[in-house]
Design a protein around this motif. Structure first.
Motif, mmCIF file in Angstrom:
data_model
loop_
_atom_site.group_PDB
_atom_site.id
_atom_site.type_symbol
_atom_site.label_atom_id
_atom_site.label_comp_id
_atom_site.label_asym_id
_atom_site.label_seq_id
_atom_site.Cartn_x
_atom_site.Cartn_y
_atom_site.Cartn_z
ATOM 1 N N PRO A 1 0.827 -1.214 0.000
ATOM 2 C CA PRO A 1 0.000 0.000 0.000
ATOM 3 C C PRO A 1 0.858 1.260 0.000
ATOM 4 C CG PRO A 1 -0.056 -1.061 2.143
ATOM 5 C CD PRO A 1 0.682 -1.983 1.224
ATOM 6 N N VAL A 2 0.275 2.352 -0.492
ATOM 7 C CA VAL A 2 0.981 3.621 -0.605
ATOM 8 C C VAL A 2 1.139 4.246 0.784
ATOM 9 C CG1 VAL A 2 0.908 5.907 -1.657
ATOM 10 C CG2 VAL A 2 -0.025 3.980 -2.860
ATOM 11 N N TYR A 3 2.287 4.846 1.036
ATOM 12 C CA TYR A 3 2.531 5.570 2.280
ATOM 13 C C TYR A 3 1.965 6.969 2.109
ATOM 14 C CZ TYR A 3 5.104 7.186 6.372
ATOM 15 O OH TYR A 3 5.441 7.687 7.598
ATOM 16 N N PRO B 1 -1.005 -0.385 9.626
ATOM 17 C CA PRO B 1 -1.810 -1.090 8.631
ATOM 18 C C PRO B 1 -1.421 -2.558 8.617
ATOM 19 C CG PRO B 1 -0.097 0.169 7.554
ATOM 20 C CD PRO B 1 -0.040 0.512 9.022
ATOM 21 N N PRO B 2 -2.372 -3.453 8.376
ATOM 22 C CA PRO B 2 -2.027 -4.879 8.366
ATOM 23 C C PRO B 2 -1.130 -5.208 7.193
ATOM 24 C CG PRO B 2 -4.261 -4.562 7.593
ATOM 25 C CD PRO B 2 -3.763 -3.219 8.056
ATOM 26 N N PRO B 3 -0.113 -6.020 7.417
ATOM 27 C CA PRO B 3 0.732 -6.415 6.291
ATOM 28 C C PRO B 3 -0.050 -7.286 5.315
ATOM 29 C CG PRO B 3 1.356 -7.609 8.271
ATOM 30 C CD PRO B 3 0.325 -6.601 8.671
ATOM 31 N N PRO B 4 0.307 -7.260 4.045
ATOM 32 C CA PRO B 4 -0.472 -8.000 3.054
ATOM 33 C C PRO B 4 -0.432 -9.512 3.251
ATOM 34 C CG PRO B 4 1.434 -6.952 2.043
ATOM 35 C CD PRO B 4 1.376 -6.489 3.456
ATOM 36 N N LEU B 5 0.586 -10.046 3.909
ATOM 37 C CA LEU B 5 0.689 -11.490 4.105
ATOM 38 C C LEU B 5 -0.141 -11.968 5.290
ATOM 39 C CD1 LEU B 5 4.494 -12.001 3.508
ATOM 40 C CD2 LEU B 5 2.634 -12.436 1.944
#
Length: 165
Positions: free
Chosen positions: A93-95, A112-116
């Motif tokens: 995701p964009v910062y 933010p939740p990590p994508p994994l």
């Protein structure tokens, strides 16, 4: 002045460094993610013919924001390490400015939740579902082993009978 000296003329020349650094400047990741929105993506991939652009603007990589001479060069680029790195960088995701302000202490910051994380939750749930054994299955396994009331384990039999009812 020897041969070695002639090669080292622009060592600390800041204007020279800046000139070459800005020449190779590409779009930032947040600008590319804005380009990847459906309304912008369709406009960029279907551009009108422009003789000033490489390949007349027909072969454009949306993720790297690069034009190519022909389709063969573009497919070769898709297999390159640079393109794959860019895809990986764009998957995060964009910062945003809001996130930067929260990290600096302005507002409440929630990571933010990590994508994994979603993938990990799915695998953990699958493993726990595999480990869940109903009382009926467990009592059938114990009966199959011959561990009923004959072996002296009466408490287990009573508990499983109460669970079965």
């Amino acid at each position: 002045m020897g041969r070695y000296r002639r090669k080292k003329m622009h060592v600390n020349d800041k204007t020279q460094k800046k000139k070459y650094r800005t020449r190779r400047r590409t779009k930032d990741l947040d600008q590319i993610q804005d380009d990847m929105l459906p309304e912008n993506a369709s406009r960029l991939t279907n551009q009108p013919v422009d003789p000033d652009l490489p390949g007349e603007g027909r072969y454009y990589c949306l993720h790297c924001s690069r034009y190519f001479i022909d389709g063969k060069t573009m497919t070769k680029h898709f297999r390159s390490k640079l393109h794959k790195r860019r895809l990986k960088a764009l998957s995060e995701p964009v910062y945003t400015q809001k996130e930067a302000e929260m990290a600096a202490g302005i507002g409440s910051y929630i990571l933010p939740p990590p994508p994994l994380e979603a993938k990990m939750k799915a695998t953990v749930e699958k493993e726990t579902m595999d480990l869940d054994i109903s009382a009926n299955e467990l009592s059938m396994r114990i009966d199959g082993l011959g561990m009923g009331t004959n072996t002296g384990i009466q408490g287990i039999d009573v508990e499983f009978k109460s669970l079965q009812m």
